[in-house]
Design a protein around this motif. Structure first.
Motif, mmCIF file in Angstrom:
data_model
loop_
_atom_site.group_PDB
_atom_site.id
_atom_site.type_symbol
_atom_site.label_atom_id
_atom_site.label_comp_id
_atom_site.label_asym_id
_atom_site.label_seq_id
_atom_site.Cartn_x
_atom_site.Cartn_y
_atom_site.Cartn_z
ATOM 1 N N PRO A 231 -8.273 1.761 7.777
ATOM 2 C CA PRO A 231 -9.587 2.421 7.736
ATOM 3 C C PRO A 231 -10.637 1.695 6.925
ATOM 4 N N GLY A 232 -10.228 0.738 6.092
ATOM 5 C CA GLY A 232 -11.202 0.004 5.292
ATOM 6 C C GLY A 232 -11.988 0.923 4.379
ATOM 7 N N VAL A 233 -13.311 0.885 4.479
ATOM 8 C CA VAL A 233 -14.164 1.725 3.628
ATOM 9 C C VAL A 233 -14.528 3.043 4.308
ATOM 10 N N GLY A 234 -13.814 3.383 5.390
ATOM 11 C CA GLY A 234 -14.026 4.686 6.025
ATOM 12 C C GLY A 234 -15.119 4.705 7.061
ATOM 13 N N THR A 235 -15.387 3.562 7.702
ATOM 14 C CA THR A 235 -16.451 3.477 8.694
ATOM 15 C C THR A 235 -16.260 4.491 9.813
ATOM 16 N N PHE A 236 -15.022 4.692 10.257
ATOM 17 C CA PHE A 236 -14.721 5.675 11.289
ATOM 18 C C PHE A 236 -14.433 7.056 10.711
ATOM 19 N N CYS A 237 -13.962 7.109 9.480
ATOM 20 C CA CYS A 237 -13.453 8.370 8.920
ATOM 21 C C CYS A 237 -14.476 9.500 8.928
ATOM 22 N N THR B 233 -5.673 17.381 10.921
ATOM 23 C CA THR B 233 -5.521 16.429 9.819
ATOM 24 C C THR B 233 -5.884 15.026 10.279
ATOM 25 N N LEU B 234 -6.602 14.307 9.429
ATOM 26 C CA LEU B 234 -6.845 12.884 9.603
ATOM 27 C C LEU B 234 -5.993 12.159 8.575
ATOM 28 N N LEU B 235 -5.014 11.391 9.036
ATOM 29 C CA LEU B 235 -4.132 10.641 8.157
ATOM 30 C C LEU B 235 -4.416 9.161 8.348
ATOM 31 N N VAL B 236 -4.836 8.483 7.284
ATOM 32 C CA VAL B 236 -5.182 7.067 7.380
ATOM 33 C C VAL B 236 -4.184 6.244 6.569
ATOM 34 N N ILE B 237 -3.870 5.046 7.093
ATOM 35 C CA ILE B 237 -2.869 4.178 6.481
ATOM 36 C C ILE B 237 -3.463 2.791 6.291
ATOM 37 N N ASP B 238 -3.350 2.251 5.078
ATOM 38 C CA ASP B 238 -3.872 0.917 4.808
ATOM 39 C C ASP B 238 -2.964 0.229 3.797
ATOM 40 N N THR B 239 -2.732 -1.075 3.991
ATOM 41 C CA THR B 239 -1.927 -1.842 3.040
ATOM 42 C C THR B 239 -2.715 -2.243 1.801
ATOM 43 N N ASN B 240 -4.035 -2.065 1.846
ATOM 44 C CA ASN B 240 -4.889 -2.490 0.736
ATOM 45 C C ASN B 240 -5.120 -1.317 -0.218
ATOM 46 N N PRO B 241 -4.585 -1.372 -1.446
ATOM 47 C CA PRO B 241 -4.738 -0.252 -2.381
ATOM 48 C C PRO B 241 -6.175 -0.028 -2.819
ATOM 49 N N GLU C 86 5.502 16.082 13.509
ATOM 50 C CA GLU C 86 6.463 15.433 14.392
ATOM 51 C C GLU C 86 5.812 14.291 15.158
ATOM 52 N N LYS C 87 4.619 14.525 15.659
ATOM 53 C CA LYS C 87 3.933 13.537 16.483
ATOM 54 C C LYS C 87 2.435 13.553 16.188
ATOM 55 N N ALA C 88 1.770 12.472 16.598
ATOM 56 C CA ALA C 88 0.308 12.383 16.503
ATOM 57 C C ALA C 88 -0.293 12.531 17.894
ATOM 58 N N ASP C 89 -1.490 13.084 17.949
ATOM 59 C CA ASP C 89 -2.214 13.204 19.221
ATOM 60 C C ASP C 89 -2.954 11.911 19.554
ATOM 61 N N TYR C 90 -3.532 11.305 18.518
ATOM 62 C CA TYR C 90 -4.276 10.052 18.687
ATOM 63 C C TYR C 90 -3.985 9.132 17.511
ATOM 64 N N VAL C 91 -3.962 7.849 17.810
ATOM 65 C CA VAL C 91 -3.889 6.828 16.767
ATOM 66 C C VAL C 91 -5.010 5.829 17.038
ATOM 67 N N LEU C 92 -5.774 5.504 15.999
ATOM 68 C CA LEU C 92 -6.889 4.561 16.092
ATOM 69 C C LEU C 92 -6.568 3.334 15.247
ATOM 70 N N SER C 93 -6.887 2.155 15.765
ATOM 71 C CA SER C 93 -6.626 0.939 14.995
ATOM 72 C C SER C 93 -7.696 -0.115 15.225
ATOM 73 N N GLY C 94 -8.125 -0.710 14.114
ATOM 74 C CA GLY C 94 -8.972 -1.889 14.169
ATOM 75 C C GLY C 94 -8.257 -3.091 13.583
ATOM 76 N N LEU C 95 -6.941 -2.979 13.374
ATOM 77 C CA LEU C 95 -6.184 -4.100 12.825
ATOM 78 C C LEU C 95 -6.291 -5.312 13.758
ATOM 79 N N PRO C 96 -6.421 -6.502 13.220
ATOM 80 C CA PRO C 96 -6.571 -7.709 14.055
ATOM 81 C C PRO C 96 -5.209 -8.188 14.566
ATOM 82 N N PHE C 97 -4.749 -7.635 15.684
ATOM 83 C CA PHE C 97 -3.402 -7.914 16.181
ATOM 84 C C PHE C 97 -3.158 -9.397 16.426
#
Length: 206
Positions: free
Chosen positions: A66-72, A84-92, A127-138
């Motif tokens: 999510p970075g700085v929350g541009t989409f959040c 619920t909006l659950l965001v995951i980032d490797t950058n603390p 148990e499951k998510a309805d949507y997952v959003l990603s801007g990670l540079p695959f």
């Protein structure tokens, strides 16, 4: 996805005076492979990416990187009160910034890897998510990580759920095609640089 710990406790904390764009740019310079863009996405890209979401029937929306929350903010504006909006980032640094920025009971920010999304979702009572959003540079992620994230995302989605991806490369399509029933594509020319949009749909009978 490796957790790249910054050099000191001071470096890990975003300055109160640092605006989101400056913070995003600073972290891009530190971790360009993991962030993938020098500036956040445009509002046109955000609106186009989210336009196809069935908000009324969304209980869990997950975002990677999510970075700085541009989409959040835009997601929270549309999200039902009981979702619920659950965001995951490797950058603390980003996670700390987001926890300070969004004082919303529907918002959960997790320092971790998108490859562990199934465990993270389960740990938060879903148990499951309805949507997952990603801007990670695959296209620039370490070898094997992009495929692991795509496979984990397919597992975590509800049957009929959708993986939303915005990218500057079409490489991600090669990871999605073996897993998802169908993929819709578009391009947002008003973004800098122009951005490819992908909606990968999980089969409703899985």
């Amino acid at each position: 996805m490796a957790d790249r710990t910054l050099g000191s406790s001071e470096a890990r904390k975003p300055s109160a005076s640092l605006n989101p764009f400056a913070l995003f740019f600073r972290e891009f310079l530190r971790h360009p492979v993991m962030i993938g863009s020098i500036i956040p996405s445009s509002q046109r890209t955000i609106d186009a990416m989210l336009a196809r979401v069935d908000w009324a029937n969304t209980k869990l929306f997950v975002e990677y990187g999510p970075g700085v929350g541009t989409f959040c903010g835009s997601i929270l504006e549309r999200l039902p009160t009981d979702a619920t909006l659950l965001v995951i980032d490797t950058n603390p640094v980003f996670i700390d910034f987001l926890r300070r920025k969004f004082a919303d009971s529907r918002f959960v920010a997790i320092h971790g890897s998108a490859a562990d999304v199934n465990e993270i979702v389960a740990a938060h009572g879903f148990e499951k998510a309805d949507y997952v959003l990603s801007g990670l540079p695959f296209s620039t992620l370490p070898a094997g990580i992009g495929r692991a994230i795509a496979e984990a995302t397919h597992r975590v989605l509800q049957p009929g759920g959708t993986f939303l991806i915005y990218q500057y490369s079409s490489y991600v399509a090669s990871l999605l095609e073996p897993l998802f029933e169908s993929i819709d594509r578009d391009r947002q020319w008003w973004n800098v640089p122009p951005c490819g949009l992908f909606w990968a749909h999980k089969a409703s009978e899985e």
